[in-house]
Write a protein that holds these residues in place. Sequence first.
Motif, PDB file in Angstrom:
ATOM      1  N   ASP A 166     -54.844   2.864 -17.666  1.00 17.31           N
ATOM      2  CA  ASP A 166     -55.568   3.517 -18.656  1.00 17.31           C
ATOM      3  C   ASP A 166     -54.962   3.491 -19.952  1.00 17.31           C
ATOM      4  O   ASP A 166     -54.068   4.233 -20.205  1.00 17.31           O
ATOM      5  N   CYS A 167     -55.184   2.541 -20.964  1.00 22.99           N
ATOM      6  CA  CYS A 167     -54.605   2.577 -22.094  1.00 22.99           C
ATOM      7  C   CYS A 167     -55.596   3.158 -23.306  1.00 22.99           C
ATOM      8  O   CYS A 167     -55.571   3.128 -24.522  1.00 22.99           O
ATOM      9  N   ALA A 168     -56.683   3.866 -22.885  1.00 26.83           N
ATOM     10  CA  ALA A 168     -57.437   4.639 -23.774  1.00 26.83           C
ATOM     11  C   ALA A 168     -57.291   5.874 -24.011  1.00 26.83           C
ATOM     12  O   ALA A 168     -57.093   6.412 -25.367  1.00 26.83           O
ATOM     13  N   ARG A 169     -57.023   6.816 -23.002  1.00 26.95           N
ATOM     14  CA  ARG A 169     -56.727   8.248 -23.144  1.00 26.95           C
ATOM     15  C   ARG A 169     -55.213   8.257 -23.734  1.00 26.95           C
ATOM     16  O   ARG A 169     -55.106   8.905 -24.972  1.00 26.95           O
ATOM     17  N   HIS A 170     -54.399   7.366 -23.432  1.00 22.49           N
ATOM     18  CA  HIS A 170     -53.231   7.043 -24.415  1.00 22.49           C
ATOM     19  C   HIS A 170     -52.946   5.701 -24.530  1.00 22.49           C
ATOM     20  O   HIS A 170     -53.285   4.860 -23.571  1.00 22.49           O
ATOM     21  N   PHE A 171     -52.615   5.458 -25.487  1.00 25.95           N
ATOM     22  CA  PHE A 171     -52.084   3.899 -26.025  1.00 25.95           C
ATOM     23  C   PHE A 171     -50.905   3.671 -25.565  1.00 25.95           C
ATOM     24  O   PHE A 171     -49.902   4.324 -25.885  1.00 25.95           O
ATOM     25  N   PHE A 172     -50.614   2.425 -24.886  1.00 28.79           N
ATOM     26  CA  PHE A 172     -49.271   1.781 -24.799  1.00 28.79           C
ATOM     27  C   PHE A 172     -49.345   0.281 -25.377  1.00 28.79           C
ATOM     28  O   PHE A 172     -50.092  -0.479 -25.372  1.00 28.79           O
ATOM     29  N   THR A 173     -47.729   0.029 -25.870  1.00 33.02           N
ATOM     30  CA  THR A 173     -47.793  -1.116 -26.642  1.00 33.02           C
ATOM     31  C   THR A 173     -47.931  -2.399 -25.643  1.00 33.02           C
ATOM     32  O   THR A 173     -47.672  -2.206 -24.453  1.00 33.02           O
ATOM     33  N   VAL A 174     -47.907  -3.547 -26.343  1.00 34.41           N
ATOM     34  CA  VAL A 174     -48.005  -4.730 -25.520  1.00 34.41           C
ATOM     35  C   VAL A 174     -46.738  -4.797 -24.706  1.00 34.41           C
ATOM     36  O   VAL A 174     -46.726  -5.363 -23.685  1.00 34.41           O
ATOM     37  N   ASP A 175     -45.410  -4.427 -25.290  1.00 29.65           N
ATOM     38  CA  ASP A 175     -44.247  -4.449 -24.647  1.00 29.65           C
ATOM     39  C   ASP A 175     -44.252  -3.478 -23.390  1.00 29.65           C
ATOM     40  O   ASP A 175     -43.751  -3.830 -22.348  1.00 29.65           O
ATOM     41  N   VAL A 176     -44.767  -2.447 -23.562  1.00 28.74           N
ATOM     42  CA  VAL A 176     -44.803  -1.567 -22.381  1.00 28.74           C
ATOM     43  C   VAL A 176     -45.681  -2.312 -21.185  1.00 28.74           C
ATOM     44  O   VAL A 176     -45.398  -2.219 -20.184  1.00 28.74           O
ATOM     45  N   ILE A 177     -46.870  -2.716 -21.824  1.00 31.00           N
ATOM     46  CA  ILE A 177     -47.835  -3.223 -20.578  1.00 31.00           C
ATOM     47  C   ILE A 177     -47.243  -4.449 -20.051  1.00 31.00           C
ATOM     48  O   ILE A 177     -47.235  -4.741 -18.830  1.00 31.00           O
ATOM     49  N   LYS A 178     -46.303  -5.299 -20.804  1.00 34.32           N
ATOM     50  CA  LYS A 178     -45.550  -6.373 -20.230  1.00 34.32           C
ATOM     51  C   LYS A 178     -44.563  -5.845 -19.227  1.00 34.32           C
ATOM     52  O   LYS A 178     -44.510  -6.438 -18.132  1.00 34.32           O
ATOM     53  N   GLN A 179     -43.933  -4.495 -19.252  1.00 38.84           N
ATOM     54  CA  GLN A 179     -42.979  -3.917 -18.315  1.00 38.84           C
ATOM     55  C   GLN A 179     -43.853  -3.697 -17.105  1.00 38.84           C
ATOM     56  O   GLN A 179     -43.194  -3.725 -15.790  1.00 38.84           O
ATOM     57  N   TYR A 180     -45.157  -3.139 -17.170  1.00 36.64           N
ATOM     58  CA  TYR A 180     -45.863  -2.679 -16.270  1.00 36.64           C
ATOM     59  C   TYR A 180     -46.488  -3.839 -15.437  1.00 36.64           C
ATOM     60  O   TYR A 180     -46.233  -3.912 -14.161  1.00 36.64           O
ATOM     61  N   LEU A 181     -46.584  -4.954 -16.054  1.00 36.25           N
ATOM     62  CA  LEU A 181     -46.979  -6.264 -15.322  1.00 36.25           C
ATOM     63  C   LEU A 181     -45.751  -6.775 -14.611  1.00 36.25           C
ATOM     64  O   LEU A 181     -45.828  -7.174 -13.439  1.00 36.25           O
ATOM     65  N   ASP A 182     -44.545  -6.626 -15.127  1.00 44.19           N
ATOM     66  CA  ASP A 182     -43.516  -6.981 -14.381  1.00 44.19           C
ATOM     67  C   ASP A 182     -43.230  -6.040 -13.312  1.00 44.19           C
ATOM     68  O   ASP A 182     -42.638  -6.775 -12.239  1.00 44.19           O
ATOM     69  N   MET A 183     -43.462  -4.773 -13.425  1.00 43.45           N
ATOM     70  CA  MET A 183     -43.500  -3.937 -12.124  1.00 43.45           C
ATOM     71  C   MET A 183     -44.534  -4.336 -11.005  1.00 43.45           C
ATOM     72  O   MET A 183     -44.154  -4.545  -9.815  1.00 43.45           O
ATOM     73  N   MET A 184     -45.450  -4.732 -11.640  1.00 43.51           N
ATOM     74  CA  MET A 184     -46.825  -5.242 -10.675  1.00 43.51           C
ATOM     75  C   MET A 184     -46.380  -6.366  -9.917  1.00 43.51           C
ATOM     76  O   MET A 184     -46.296  -6.741  -8.837  1.00 43.51           O
ATOM     77  N   ALA A 185     -45.554  -7.345 -10.594  1.00 44.89           N
ATOM     78  CA  ALA A 185     -45.181  -8.697 -10.048  1.00 44.89           C
ATOM     79  C   ALA A 185     -43.974  -8.579  -9.128  1.00 44.89           C
ATOM     80  O   ALA A 185     -43.893  -8.987  -8.131  1.00 44.89           O
ATOM     81  N   LEU A 186     -43.350  -7.472  -9.391  1.00 44.47           N
ATOM     82  CA  LEU A 186     -42.084  -7.265  -8.587  1.00 44.47           C
ATOM     83  C   LEU A 186     -42.582  -6.732  -7.253  1.00 44.47           C
ATOM     84  O   LEU A 186     -41.998  -7.009  -6.122  1.00 44.47           O
ATOM     85  N   HIS A 187     -43.835  -6.034  -6.990  1.00 45.20           N
ATOM     86  CA  HIS A 187     -44.332  -5.427  -6.106  1.00 45.20           C
ATOM     87  C   HIS A 187     -45.580  -6.299  -5.414  1.00 45.20           C
ATOM     88  O   HIS A 187     -46.429  -6.114  -4.475  1.00 45.20           O
ATOM     89  N   GLY A 188     -45.470  -7.397  -5.871  1.00 44.28           N
ATOM     90  CA  GLY A 188     -46.694  -8.367  -5.356  1.00 44.28           C
ATOM     91  C   GLY A 188     -48.054  -8.139  -5.689  1.00 44.28           C
ATOM     92  O   GLY A 188     -49.115  -8.690  -4.826  1.00 44.28           O
ATOM     93  N   CYS A 189     -48.191  -7.441  -6.688  1.00 44.07           N
ATOM     94  CA  CYS A 189     -49.803  -6.990  -6.996  1.00 44.07           C
ATOM     95  C   CYS A 189     -50.333  -8.220  -7.867  1.00 44.07           C
ATOM     96  O   CYS A 189     -49.399  -8.785  -8.612  1.00 44.07           O
TER      97      CYS A 189
END
Length: 556
Positions: free
Chosen positions: A180-203
């Motif tokens: 949810d990036c609407a209640r609070h806003f997260f930068t593109v860089d943070v979203i990339k870290q989030y995606l990295d974590m997803m990829a690490l876990h095979g999501c």
Amino acid sequence: MKRTVLYVLVLTSLMFSAAAARRADYRIIPLPKNIQSDTTQVFTLHDGMGIAYDSNDEEQARIAGFLASWVKQATGLSLSLTPSDSKAAIRLVAGDPKTKKKGRKGSFADTLTAQQQEAYTLRVTAQGITLQARRGIGLFRAAQSLRKALPAEKDQTVIDLPYTTIHDEPRFVYRGVLLDCARHFFTVDVIKQYLDMMALHGCNQFHWHLTEDQGWRFEVKALPRLALEGSIRQETVLGRNTGIYDGTPYGGYYTQDDCREIVRYAAERYINVIPEIDLPGHMQGALHVMPHLGCTGGPYPVRTYWGVSDEVLCAGNPLTLDFLKTVLGELCDVFPSKYIHLGGDECPKKRWKACPKCQAKIKELGLTDDGKHSPEDQLQTWVNRQVEQFLGEHGRDIIGWDEILAGGLTERSIVMSWRGTKGGIEAARQHHRVIMAPNVFGYIDHPQLKDDSNQLPSIGRYIVSCSKIYSFEPLIPEELSDEEQQYILGPQTSLWTEYVAFPQHLFFQLLPRLGAMSEVQWCRPDQKDFEDFKARLPRLTRLYDRIGIKYCRQVE
Ligand code: ACM
Ligand code: ZN
């Protein structure tokens, strides 16, 4: 004991523990489907050895580059990239993962299930380490598994890898994570870290919640005020709707270029981005800018506190559909995803019941209470159908939260079950595709520890511990027949951010619960054992430490 004997003993035990510390361990998270190892023999990986890949294949080159950087990050070991060197220590090979034969990349493509496309084999022999898959996505999974198998404690120059053959493929095609990036806003860089974590876990599915009562965060070029003004709330309530406010304007939105960058970054990590424009409720950010689209005409401030708003889009106003088509048309330009999420949750009917335009629309459509569906619920289904048809013209299918069942499902809609699994069960029985995202097993905005004295603030009660997530069985075999279970695409975990304002908090909520969810997404029930998961977790959390990401250190 003689001093020299003692000395030799101490030295041997030191050497032994050092050797144990630098051994690969293939019992990673998520646990691969089949691991056969011979722990008596090892291949030793040294600093400076090479990773070979097909130099004519850009995808392989990228994966080899990822692998070199991951190995460096986890272990300090520097590996070189050596295109097409058959003697390299690590080799990426396109081919059928079940045989040792090389094959043409993408062969059998048309007959592969989505899971088979992700299948890979990881072999370690005297000759070295081979990652084999028919597709780049399989090689990427193999590279992630190798990364996680390596010991990540400290910088090393040699690592022993026991001989092994690992065959793996995911259990579910859909392995989602919401942010949810609407209640609070997260930068593109943070979203990339989030995606990295997803990829690490095979999501593989990033469900990106972009619009809310508390802020509209997607740039729409035809309607620039939506993002410029609809993204800003004047202040934010402190704590859980305490009535006390911080007095500070809060905003942020993603330009279409930002969104394209997220899509590109995610695609390189084999993650599809599913954008959500939540409609017709959760729209107060938009209504602030376009008050004529609300039943009362407003004014509507961008909401400054949490909970469900009565202010929703007026379904009886033809301009509402024009607005949605403008927004969704631009959304389709930016996001290639086959699936677009239209929300549909928590849309109170209070305004529609009192609105002359909405009531006139109900009359025009001939909607009456049929004992199962109220006219207003059917009106919401009518809105969904307009959106489904419009998106269908763009080659897309809709996903909606389980409230879309209330007025009857549209033909091709996919149901995302969040109020437990009930909605998902009902939809599967109606032969609709389902994503299982139940709050009680997957809403990681809830606290993860019973004692919350050391925790950051979170929503609600202690209902989503790591072990609770781990226990989730998405196919609900006690309710669904084998045939009905085919409609369950897979499970999702969701991170809502009313109380999550900073990246460190975000990752604290996410990890290691994402590890537990990844085994729900990848592993068969007979592979799962929470005690065993906990025993395997330290290797993963040491990798989190090396990556430098925050996580919850306690697991229960
Ligand atoms: C939801 O949590 N309202 C989908
Ligand atoms: Zn209305």
